[in-house]
Design an enzyme around this catalytic site. Structure first.
Site, short mmCIF file in Angstrom:
data_model
loop_
_atom_site.label_atom_id
_atom_site.label_comp_id
_atom_site.label_asym_id
_atom_site.label_seq_id
_atom_site.Cartn_x
_atom_site.Cartn_y
_atom_site.Cartn_z
N GLY A 71 0.88 -1.16 0.00
CA GLY A 71 0.00 0.00 0.00
C GLY A 71 0.92 1.21 0.00
N ARG A 113 10.63 -1.31 -4.88
CA ARG A 113 9.43 -1.35 -5.74
C ARG A 113 9.39 -0.03 -6.53
NH1 ARG A 113 3.82 -3.29 -3.36
NH2 ARG A 113 3.52 -3.90 -5.52
N ASP A 261 -1.27 4.57 -6.51
CA ASP A 261 0.15 4.42 -6.19
C ASP A 261 0.99 5.57 -6.73
OD1 ASP A 261 -0.97 1.53 -6.06
OD2 ASP A 261 0.90 1.55 -4.94
N LYS A 272 -3.49 -0.64 -8.51
CA LYS A 272 -3.42 -2.10 -8.69
C LYS A 272 -3.98 -2.55 -10.04
CE LYS A 272 -1.89 -4.51 -6.67
NZ LYS A 272 -0.52 -4.96 -7.02
O1 MRU Z 1 0.84 -4.05 -4.79
P1 MRU Z 1 0.17 -3.34 -3.65
O2 MRU Z 1 -0.67 -4.23 -2.82
O3 MRU Z 1 1.15 -2.53 -2.84
O4 MRU Z 1 -0.81 -2.32 -4.36
C1 MRU Z 1 -1.52 -1.44 -3.56
C2 MRU Z 1 -2.51 -0.61 -4.28
O5 MRU Z 1 -2.63 -0.66 -5.49
C3 MRU Z 1 -3.30 0.36 -3.44
O6 MRU Z 1 -4.54 0.60 -4.01
C4 MRU Z 1 -2.53 1.68 -3.33
O7 MRU Z 1 -1.23 1.47 -2.90
C5 MRU Z 1 -3.20 2.64 -2.42
S1 MRU Z 1 -3.08 2.23 -0.73
C6 MRU Z 1 -3.80 3.47 0.15
#
Ligand code: MRU
Length: 375
Positions: A71, A113, A261, A272
């Site tokens: 997240g 990442r 993100d 995502k």
């Molecule tokens: O791969 P992840 O689980 O880190 O992806 C997370 C997301 O896509 C969330 O929607 C995003 O980080 C927003 S969290 C407030």
């Protein structure tokens, strides 16, 4: 509406219940003595609640890379505490030596990442503390780093609260909501972004009917969103990603709320993988589609969604990770991007801590950054 889960008795091995995540920032924290970052291992949820103590660069990198902490805002908070923990281990009084080692560790964590901007945003904030205080002793700089890392988390709590308020102003009691991935307290510090309005509304006695996409391949919707909402007493129904169109067609969705993100300067939003599919469907069915995130997720230096680096991940996440036996032949090729970009034309509004940004996004985002310069 037929809800299959209500007909089943599901037995789960929950080691310890989540400790009111909407009220406490417990998913990422610094140990009392400041020597470790403590994270709730999201890879193991919802069946096991286990905290990990991280005190070296490899473990912190690994925790971010493997989505043990995930997240966008939570990654930023973890990186802030992480670089502090590593900085305090640098044993020198000489500023140049300190900075050289700090920078090496910072760049290493930054490479864990690529897509969520909050990672480099938090690490750059920490680096600025070092560079802006070069006349101070190394011990003093370490103290300032501690204060900055705590500030990153405290600000996130405030931002999520404000996002939740602004998001809630867009909803009505009884609304059907669709969300994708997990943008709740686990992904932030408290309340979350996309789930924030729902949790805040629940605290105020409102009822929402939430559809959580399971979110292939790592199941953040099933494992984390459904878990958080269920624990908070919000009515949540889990669906597979390819059921989104049907629940919209049935008239069960009044608004889509998703996290982000990285938002480009023109409003294109990476989130995502699968989020853009939800946005296309929402437009077809005339359902408002809101992206919720703190301004720290807006990358004003990134002109459009085409400039966002999309993380590619291990094919085994698709082929075998959540299956008792592999779901396909080992030699089958897989394409496993972790994110996609929703073009700004499909977004009804971007909800930040400062309010709701609407089209024209490029102009309104620029205005927001003039009014609230970057930290
Ligand atoms: O791969 P992840 O689980 O880190 O992806 C997370 C997301 O896509 C969330 O929607 C995003 O980080 C927003 S969290 C407030």
């Amino acid at each position: 509406m037929l809800v299959y889960g209500s007909m089943l008795t599901v037995k789960r091995k929950v080691v310890k219940r989540l400790t009111e995540l909407t009220k406490k920032a417990e998913n990422v924290k610094l140990s009392d003595d400041g020597t470790k970052v403590i994270i709730l291992d999201q890879e193991k949820l919802p069946n096991v609640e286990e905290y990990l103590e991280l005190d070296n660069a490899e473990d912190i990198y690994e925790a971010i890379f493997r989505l043990k902490v995930r997240g966008a805002p939570a990654i930023g908070i973890c990186a802030g505490y992480g670089i502090y923990v590593l900085a305090r281990q640098i044993d020198t009084e000489d500023f140049d030596t300190f900075y050289r080692e700090f920078k090496e560790k910072k760049d290493y964590l930054d490479s864990s990442r690529p897509t969520a901007v909050n990672l480099s945003w938090a690490l750059n904030r920490m680096e600025r503390v070092v560079l802006n205080n070069r006349e101070k002793t190394v011990a003093e700089i370490k103290d300032l780093l501690l204060a900055e890392s705590r500030k990153i988390q405290a600000e996130d709590v405030e931002m999520c609260r404000a996002i939740s308020e602004h998001g809630l102003s867009l909803l009505k009691d009884g609304d059907g909501i669709l969300t994708h991935c997990n943008a709740g307290p686990l992904a932030t510090s408290k309340y979350g972004t996309a789930l924030g309005p729902l949790l805040l509304g629940k605290e105020r006695g409102m009822e929402f009917h939430v559809f959580a996409d399971e979110t292939r391949p790592l199941l953040q919707g099933a494992r984390l969103t459904a878990y958080e909402l269920q624990k908070a007493g919000v009515d949540v129904t889990l669906i597979c990603d390819n059921m989104t169109g049907l629940v919209m067609k049935n008239g069960w969705v009044n608004a889509c709320l998703v996290g982000c993100d990285r938002i480009a300067a023109n409003g294109d939003a990476a989130n995502k993988i699968g989020t853009s599919v939800v946005a296309v469907l929402a437009q077809y069915y005339h359902i408002p589609f809101y992206v919720l995130g703190p301004t720290s997720t807006i990358d004003i230096h990134c002109p459009t969604g085409d400039d966002i680096t999309i993380e590619l991940r291990d094919p085994e996440e698709i082929k075998s990770k959540y299956y008792r036996e592999p779901s396909t032949l080992p030699e089958v090729k897989c394409y496993n991007p972790a994110f996609d970009v929703t073009p700004h034309e499909l977004i009804t509004g971007i909800v930040t801590e400062h309010g709701v940004i609407r089209a024209p996004f490029k102009e309104n985002i620029a205005k927001l950054f003039e009014e609230h310069p970057e930290k």
